[in-house]
Write a protein that holds these residues in place. Structure first.
Motif, PDB file in Angstrom:
ATOM      1  N   ALA A  65       0.825  -1.211   0.000  1.00  0.00           N
ATOM      2  CA  ALA A  65       0.000   0.000   0.000  1.00  0.00           C
ATOM      3  C   ALA A  65       0.858   1.260   0.000  1.00  0.00           C
ATOM      4  CB  ALA A  65      -0.935  -0.010   1.205  1.00  0.00           C
ATOM      5  N   LEU A  66       1.946   1.247   0.764  1.00  0.00           N
ATOM      6  CA  LEU A  66       2.854   2.397   0.769  1.00  0.00           C
ATOM      7  C   LEU A  66       3.425   2.656  -0.621  1.00  0.00           C
ATOM      8  CD1 LEU A  66       4.807   1.837   4.107  1.00  0.00           C
ATOM      9  CD2 LEU A  66       3.371   3.818   3.570  1.00  0.00           C
ATOM     10  N   ARG A  67       3.828   1.592  -1.294  1.00  0.00           N
ATOM     11  CA  ARG A  67       4.386   1.748  -2.644  1.00  0.00           C
ATOM     12  C   ARG A  67       3.352   2.323  -3.607  1.00  0.00           C
ATOM     13  NH1 ARG A  67       6.557  -3.459  -1.667  1.00  0.00           N
ATOM     14  NH2 ARG A  67       5.046  -4.383  -3.124  1.00  0.00           N
ATOM     15  N   LYS A  68       2.091   2.056  -3.336  1.00  0.00           N
ATOM     16  CA  LYS A  68       1.011   2.558  -4.185  1.00  0.00           C
ATOM     17  C   LYS A  68       0.548   3.956  -3.779  1.00  0.00           C
ATOM     18  CE  LYS A  68       0.338  -0.938  -7.002  1.00  0.00           C
ATOM     19  NZ  LYS A  68       0.385  -0.808  -8.478  1.00  0.00           N
ATOM     20  N   GLY A  69       1.211   4.538  -2.786  1.00  0.00           N
ATOM     21  CA  GLY A  69       0.885   5.903  -2.381  1.00  0.00           C
ATOM     22  C   GLY A  69      -0.170   6.028  -1.318  1.00  0.00           C
ATOM     23  N   VAL A  70      -0.552   4.916  -0.683  1.00  0.00           N
ATOM     24  CA  VAL A  70      -1.557   4.947   0.379  1.00  0.00           C
ATOM     25  C   VAL A  70      -0.898   5.379   1.685  1.00  0.00           C
ATOM     26  CG1 VAL A  70      -3.199   3.559   1.717  1.00  0.00           C
ATOM     27  CG2 VAL A  70      -2.893   3.128  -0.735  1.00  0.00           C
ATOM     28  N   HIS A  71      -1.585   6.217   2.448  1.00  0.00           N
ATOM     29  CA  HIS A  71      -1.104   6.592   3.781  1.00  0.00           C
ATOM     30  C   HIS A  71      -1.359   5.437   4.740  1.00  0.00           C
ATOM     31  CE1 HIS A  71      -0.245   9.092   7.299  1.00  0.00           C
ATOM     32  NE2 HIS A  71      -1.280   8.475   7.856  1.00  0.00           N
ATOM     33  N   ILE A  72      -0.312   5.036   5.489  1.00  0.00           N
ATOM     34  CA  ILE A  72      -0.417   3.903   6.399  1.00  0.00           C
ATOM     35  C   ILE A  72      -0.052   4.330   7.818  1.00  0.00           C
ATOM     36  CG2 ILE A  72       0.575   1.653   7.037  1.00  0.00           C
ATOM     37  CD1 ILE A  72      -1.214   1.430   4.654  1.00  0.00           C
ATOM     38  N   GLU A  73      -0.865   3.880   8.782  1.00  0.00           N
ATOM     39  CA  GLU A  73      -0.500   3.947  10.188  1.00  0.00           C
ATOM     40  C   GLU A  73      -0.743   2.566  10.783  1.00  0.00           C
ATOM     41  OE1 GLU A  73      -1.602   7.404  12.439  1.00  0.00           O
ATOM     42  OE2 GLU A  73      -1.847   8.647  10.622  1.00  0.00           O
ATOM     43  N   MET A  74       0.089   2.187  11.751  1.00  0.00           N
ATOM     44  CA  MET A  74       0.014   0.857  12.350  1.00  0.00           C
ATOM     45  C   MET A  74      -0.389   0.961  13.818  1.00  0.00           C
ATOM     46  SD  MET A  74       0.913  -1.115   9.791  1.00  0.00           S
ATOM     47  CE  MET A  74       1.319  -2.706  10.527  1.00  0.00           C
ATOM     48  N   ILE A  75      -1.132  -0.054  14.278  1.00  0.00           N
ATOM     49  CA  ILE A  75      -1.503  -0.109  15.687  1.00  0.00           C
ATOM     50  C   ILE A  75      -1.055  -1.448  16.265  1.00  0.00           C
ATOM     51  CG2 ILE A  75      -3.825  -1.029  15.295  1.00  0.00           C
ATOM     52  CD1 ILE A  75      -4.758   0.784  17.616  1.00  0.00           C
ATOM     53  N   TYR A  76      -0.488  -1.373  17.442  1.00  0.00           N
ATOM     54  CA  TYR A  76       0.012  -2.549  18.162  1.00  0.00           C
ATOM     55  C   TYR A  76      -0.684  -2.553  19.514  1.00  0.00           C
ATOM     56  CZ  TYR A  76       3.760  -5.421  20.412  1.00  0.00           C
ATOM     57  OH  TYR A  76       4.480  -6.374  21.096  1.00  0.00           O
ATOM     58  N   ILE A  80      10.255  -0.784  11.386  1.00  0.00           N
ATOM     59  CA  ILE A  80      11.289   0.145  10.935  1.00  0.00           C
ATOM     60  C   ILE A  80      11.950  -0.323   9.649  1.00  0.00           C
ATOM     61  CG2 ILE A  80      13.116  -0.862  12.384  1.00  0.00           C
ATOM     62  CD1 ILE A  80      12.648   2.900  11.677  1.00  0.00           C
ATOM     63  N   ASN A  81      12.172  -1.641   9.515  1.00  0.00           N
ATOM     64  CA  ASN A  81      12.893  -2.157   8.352  1.00  0.00           C
ATOM     65  C   ASN A  81      12.025  -2.256   7.106  1.00  0.00           C
ATOM     66  OD1 ASN A  81      15.285  -2.458   9.835  1.00  0.00           O
ATOM     67  ND2 ASN A  81      14.758  -4.534  10.462  1.00  0.00           N
ATOM     68  N   ARG A  82      10.726  -2.460   7.281  1.00  0.00           N
ATOM     69  CA  ARG A  82       9.866  -2.676   6.122  1.00  0.00           C
ATOM     70  C   ARG A  82       8.980  -1.486   5.797  1.00  0.00           C
ATOM     71  NH1 ARG A  82       7.683  -8.839   6.643  1.00  0.00           N
ATOM     72  NH2 ARG A  82       7.001  -8.344   4.523  1.00  0.00           N
ATOM     73  N   LEU A  83       8.587  -0.741   6.803  1.00  0.00           N
ATOM     74  CA  LEU A  83       7.687   0.393   6.578  1.00  0.00           C
ATOM     75  C   LEU A  83       8.394   1.736   6.679  1.00  0.00           C
ATOM     76  CD1 LEU A  83       4.576  -0.846   8.603  1.00  0.00           C
ATOM     77  CD2 LEU A  83       5.294  -1.442   6.279  1.00  0.00           C
ATOM     78  N   GLY A  84       9.489   1.777   7.418  1.00  0.00           N
ATOM     79  CA  GLY A  84      10.266   2.997   7.498  1.00  0.00           C
ATOM     80  C   GLY A  84       9.995   3.828   8.735  1.00  0.00           C
ATOM     81  N   GLU A  85      10.819   4.829   8.906  1.00  0.00           N
ATOM     82  CA  GLU A  85      10.795   5.639  10.118  1.00  0.00           C
ATOM     83  C   GLU A  85       9.624   6.604  10.201  1.00  0.00           C
ATOM     84  OE1 GLU A  85      13.931   8.962   8.276  1.00  0.00           O
ATOM     85  OE2 GLU A  85      14.578   7.586   9.865  1.00  0.00           O
ATOM     86  N   ASP A  86       9.021   6.933   9.065  1.00  0.00           N
ATOM     87  CA  ASP A  86       7.963   7.944   9.061  1.00  0.00           C
ATOM     88  C   ASP A  86       6.553   7.392   9.272  1.00  0.00           C
ATOM     89  OD1 ASP A  86       9.662  10.096   8.736  1.00  0.00           O
ATOM     90  OD2 ASP A  86       9.515  10.104   6.547  1.00  0.00           O
ATOM     91  N   VAL A  87       6.383   6.074   9.177  1.00  0.00           N
ATOM     92  CA  VAL A  87       5.045   5.492   9.362  1.00  0.00           C
ATOM     93  C   VAL A  87       4.710   5.479  10.856  1.00  0.00           C
ATOM     94  CG1 VAL A  87       3.659   3.390   9.179  1.00  0.00           C
ATOM     95  CG2 VAL A  87       5.105   4.106   7.264  1.00  0.00           C
ATOM     96  N   PRO A  88       3.637   6.153  11.262  1.00  0.00           N
ATOM     97  CA  PRO A  88       3.292   6.219  12.689  1.00  0.00           C
ATOM     98  C   PRO A  88       2.963   4.853  13.269  1.00  0.00           C
ATOM     99  CG  PRO A  88       2.159   7.946  11.459  1.00  0.00           C
ATOM    100  CD  PRO A  88       2.749   7.019  10.450  1.00  0.00           C
ATOM    101  N   LEU A  89       3.354   4.667  14.534  1.00  0.00           N
ATOM    102  CA  LEU A  89       3.044   3.454  15.279  1.00  0.00           C
ATOM    103  C   LEU A  89       2.277   3.835  16.537  1.00  0.00           C
ATOM    104  CD1 LEU A  89       3.331   0.392  15.844  1.00  0.00           C
ATOM    105  CD2 LEU A  89       5.474   0.937  17.039  1.00  0.00           C
ATOM    106  N   HIS A  90       1.110   3.234  16.714  1.00  0.00           N
ATOM    107  CA  HIS A  90       0.275   3.459  17.891  1.00  0.00           C
ATOM    108  C   HIS A  90       0.384   2.238  18.802  1.00  0.00           C
ATOM    109  CE1 HIS A  90      -1.832   6.922  15.976  1.00  0.00           C
ATOM    110  NE2 HIS A  90      -1.526   6.243  14.866  1.00  0.00           N
TER     111      HIS A  90
END
Length: 359
Positions: free
Chosen positions: A217-228, A249-259
């Motif tokens: 989804a990130l590669r397709k330009g979708v905004h992603i946020e993750m929840i744990y 961090i390794n697959r989604l990167g430093e800018d994707v928010p984590l909740h």
């Protein structure tokens, strides 16, 4: 109930999702469960069925709830901050988490003959009427209504609204791609733990699928946020935490928010709520390994709901109780103190009371 007798109902639609056939068995292609359906059988989620050798969505438009809600409650913190979305759900789920908060929706089987049908354009009409900026499929698992979402998102895009989902992230790439092409530009995915968590508690499913879909989804330009959602004894030991954070961090990167969210007892799971100290430990570890935007949810503490500039450390978006109370970024989303760009999708929306239950 003979499903073939229901083909004239509005909520029974031939699916546009590709599927496979093996002898007289249909292999559903909506999610990565790939349910194997004999003629007349429904899949795990109860929404897709084999009718006369073809895949049908038999829960199309059977809506369980509609409510105008702040986007921050999803939670989305970097997506149209301050906005509201018409939030809607259907019935069923492709998971069966024993701690599910919305089990009364997620574990109910859709009934094409006895449940309320809502046409997809009505969702968009309600969003416009209520002054919402977008639409959001949430409460239960959106993948279970993929065909319906394709139509809702197309209507929403035509009217200039955003479209997003709150999901466990277990759809197939084919389904995900169809949602993106229909107009979905935001997704909040759950990562429920490490492989051991999914093996023991989530029916032996594979968490790699969730990260794969988030990457795609990130590669397709979708905004992603993750929840744990951190649950004692389920996904909170050190090795499990490290697996989640390192994949992030390794697959989604430093800018994707984590909740990092606190669990509370629900349905069949009765462990005490997650210790706040455990949440803070994970929060600090996530920042330590380089995730720039980390939040703690379900504890009602503005300190951990606030966005801090990763360069100068000053607060730039202050939140309290699912409300943005201070938005300090300029029109280009730059920090007013050091000029650092904070990744935000959409524009900041300032409005008053933002809650409106419909039905």
């Amino acid at each position: 109930m003979e499903l073939s007798n229901l083909l004239n109902l509005q909520s029974v639609r031939k699916s546009r999702i590709e599927y496979g056939i093996l002898n007289d068995t249909l292999i559903c292609g909506v999610c990565e469960r790939h349910c194997r359906l004999k003629p007349g059988a429904r899949g795990f989620c109860g929404n897709y069925a084999n009718i006369n050798g073809e895949l049908y969505h038999i829960g199309y438009g059977l809506i369980s709830a509609i409510e105008s809600r702040p986007i921050e409650i999803k939670p989305f913190y970097h997506y149209w901050p301050g906005s509201t979305a018409i939030t809607f759900s259907n019935w069923g789920c492709n998971f069966k988490c024993p701690w599910c908060q919305n089990y009364h929706l997620s574990f109910e089987t859709p009934d094409p003959e006895g449940m309320k049908y809502v046409p997809p354009e009505r969702i968009v009409e309600l969003a416009i009427k209520r002054g919402d900026e977008g639409v959001c499929a949430s409460f239960n698992e959106p993948t279970t209504q993929a065909d319906y979402l394709i139509d809702v998102f197309k209507y929403a895009s035509e009217k200039g609204l955003y479209s997003t989902i709150v999901s466990n992230g277990y759809m197939t790439i084919n389904t995900l791609n169809k949602l993106i092409k229909a107009g979905m530009d935001g997704a909040r995915f759950d990562i429920k733990g490490c492989p051991e968590t999914y093996k023991k508690w989530i029916g032996g499913l594979d968490p790699e699928v969730v990260f794969r879909n988030a990457e795609y989804a990130l590669r397709k330009g979708v905004h992603i946020e993750m929840i744990y959602l951190v649950i004692p004894g389920v996904n909170d030991w050190d090795e499990c935490v490290e697996w989640v954070l390192e994949n992030h961090i390794n697959r989604l990167g430093e800018d994707v928010p984590l909740h990092v969210n606190r669990y509370y007892p629900a349905w069949k799971f009765h462990e005490p709520p997650t210790p706040i100290a455990s949440l803070i430990r994970i929060y600090e570890r996530a920042l330590e390994i380089g995730i720039k935007f980390v939040y703690i949810g379900n504890i009602n503490d503005p300190k951990y709901e606030t966005t801090y500039c990763p360069r100068c450390g000053r607060p730039v978006i202050v939140r309290y109780g699912y409300e943005v109370v201070e938005f300090k970024l300029d029109k280009n989303n730059r920090c007013p103190h050091c000029n650092e760009v904070i990744p935000i999708r959409g524009r900041y929306v300032s409005k008053g009371s933002r809650w409106s239950f419909i039905y």
